[in-house]
Write a protein that holds these residues in place. Structure first.
Motif, short mmCIF file in Angstrom:
data_model
loop_
_atom_site.label_atom_id
_atom_site.label_comp_id
_atom_site.label_asym_id
_atom_site.label_seq_id
_atom_site.Cartn_x
_atom_site.Cartn_y
_atom_site.Cartn_z
N ALA A 6 42.31 40.29 40.14
CA ALA A 6 42.27 40.02 41.59
C ALA A 6 43.67 40.00 42.17
O ALA A 6 43.91 40.51 43.27
CB ALA A 6 41.55 38.70 41.85
N ARG A 8 46.23 41.64 41.01
CA ARG A 8 46.70 43.03 41.02
C ARG A 8 46.17 43.76 42.24
O ARG A 8 46.89 44.50 42.90
CB ARG A 8 46.28 43.75 39.74
CG ARG A 8 47.02 43.29 38.51
CD ARG A 8 46.56 44.04 37.29
NE ARG A 8 47.36 43.67 36.13
CZ ARG A 8 47.25 44.24 34.95
NH1 ARG A 8 46.36 45.20 34.75
NH2 ARG A 8 48.01 43.85 33.95
N ARG A 9 44.87 43.56 42.53
CA ARG A 9 44.29 44.21 43.71
C ARG A 9 44.94 43.69 44.98
O ARG A 9 45.22 44.46 45.90
CB ARG A 9 42.78 44.01 43.72
CG ARG A 9 42.08 44.79 42.61
CD ARG A 9 40.57 44.76 42.73
NE ARG A 9 40.00 43.43 42.60
CZ ARG A 9 39.60 42.89 41.46
NH1 ARG A 9 39.71 43.56 40.33
NH2 ARG A 9 39.08 41.68 41.44
N LEU A 12 48.22 45.42 45.50
CA LEU A 12 48.04 46.77 46.00
C LEU A 12 47.75 46.74 47.50
O LEU A 12 48.33 47.49 48.27
CB LEU A 12 46.90 47.49 45.26
CG LEU A 12 46.55 48.88 45.80
CD1 LEU A 12 47.69 49.86 45.57
CD2 LEU A 12 45.26 49.38 45.19
N ILE A 13 46.84 45.87 47.90
CA ILE A 13 46.48 45.75 49.32
C ILE A 13 47.70 45.41 50.16
O ILE A 13 47.94 46.00 51.22
CB ILE A 13 45.36 44.70 49.49
CG1 ILE A 13 44.06 45.22 48.89
CG2 ILE A 13 45.17 44.33 50.96
CD1 ILE A 13 42.99 44.16 48.69
N ASP A 31 45.21 53.87 36.66
CA ASP A 31 45.26 52.94 37.78
C ASP A 31 43.96 52.15 37.93
O ASP A 31 43.97 50.95 38.23
CB ASP A 31 45.56 53.69 39.08
CG ASP A 31 46.93 54.33 39.06
OD1 ASP A 31 47.83 53.80 38.37
OD2 ASP A 31 47.12 55.37 39.72
N LEU A 35 43.69 48.10 37.75
CA LEU A 35 43.14 47.32 38.86
C LEU A 35 41.88 46.55 38.52
O LEU A 35 41.60 45.52 39.12
CB LEU A 35 42.84 48.24 40.05
CG LEU A 35 44.03 48.78 40.81
CD1 LEU A 35 43.60 49.90 41.74
CD2 LEU A 35 44.71 47.66 41.58
N THR A 36 41.09 47.08 37.57
CA THR A 36 39.77 46.50 37.33
C THR A 36 39.53 45.98 35.91
O THR A 36 38.65 45.17 35.70
CB THR A 36 38.67 47.54 37.62
OG1 THR A 36 38.76 48.58 36.65
CG2 THR A 36 38.79 48.10 39.02
N ALA A 48 37.75 53.50 41.86
CA ALA A 48 37.72 52.18 42.50
C ALA A 48 38.06 52.33 43.97
O ALA A 48 38.88 53.16 44.35
CB ALA A 48 38.71 51.24 41.83
N VAL A 50 39.43 49.77 46.88
CA VAL A 50 40.03 48.45 46.98
C VAL A 50 40.47 48.23 48.42
O VAL A 50 41.19 49.06 48.99
CB VAL A 50 41.25 48.33 46.04
CG1 VAL A 50 41.91 46.98 46.18
CG2 VAL A 50 40.84 48.60 44.61
N HIS A 55 35.84 45.09 47.15
CA HIS A 55 36.33 45.91 46.06
C HIS A 55 35.10 46.51 45.38
O HIS A 55 34.10 45.83 45.20
CB HIS A 55 37.11 45.09 45.05
CG HIS A 55 38.08 44.15 45.68
ND1 HIS A 55 39.15 44.57 46.42
CD2 HIS A 55 38.12 42.81 45.70
CE1 HIS A 55 39.81 43.51 46.86
NE2 HIS A 55 39.20 42.43 46.43
#
Length: 64
Positions: A6, A8-9, A12-13, A31, A35-36, A48, A50, A55
């Motif tokens: 979470a 990591r996501r 990215l966001i 990737d 991310l997952t 994915a 995101v 997500h």
């Protein structure tokens, strides 16, 4: 070692400056894994999406 996917996501966001109505569509297997944590991407076409609101992990029908 526990991986916080979470976080990591969220990174990215934040890095992409995604707003509530936008998503990043991630197709590179490395990737998607980062991310997952989904390891099936090395042998399939996992993707994915995101974004700040949701997500989504997209795989073929081998994974339920």
């Amino acid at each position: 070692m526990t991986v916080d996917f979470a976080a990591r996501r969220a990174r990215l966001i934040s890095a992409l400056g995604l707003e509530a109505d936008t998503v990043a569509y991630v197709t590179n297997p490395v990737d998607v894994l980062w991310l997952t944590g989904f390891t099936g991407v090395t042998s399939s076409s996992g993707q994915a999406m995101v974004g700040p609101g949701a997500h989504l992990l997209i795989t073929d029908n081998r994974y339920t």
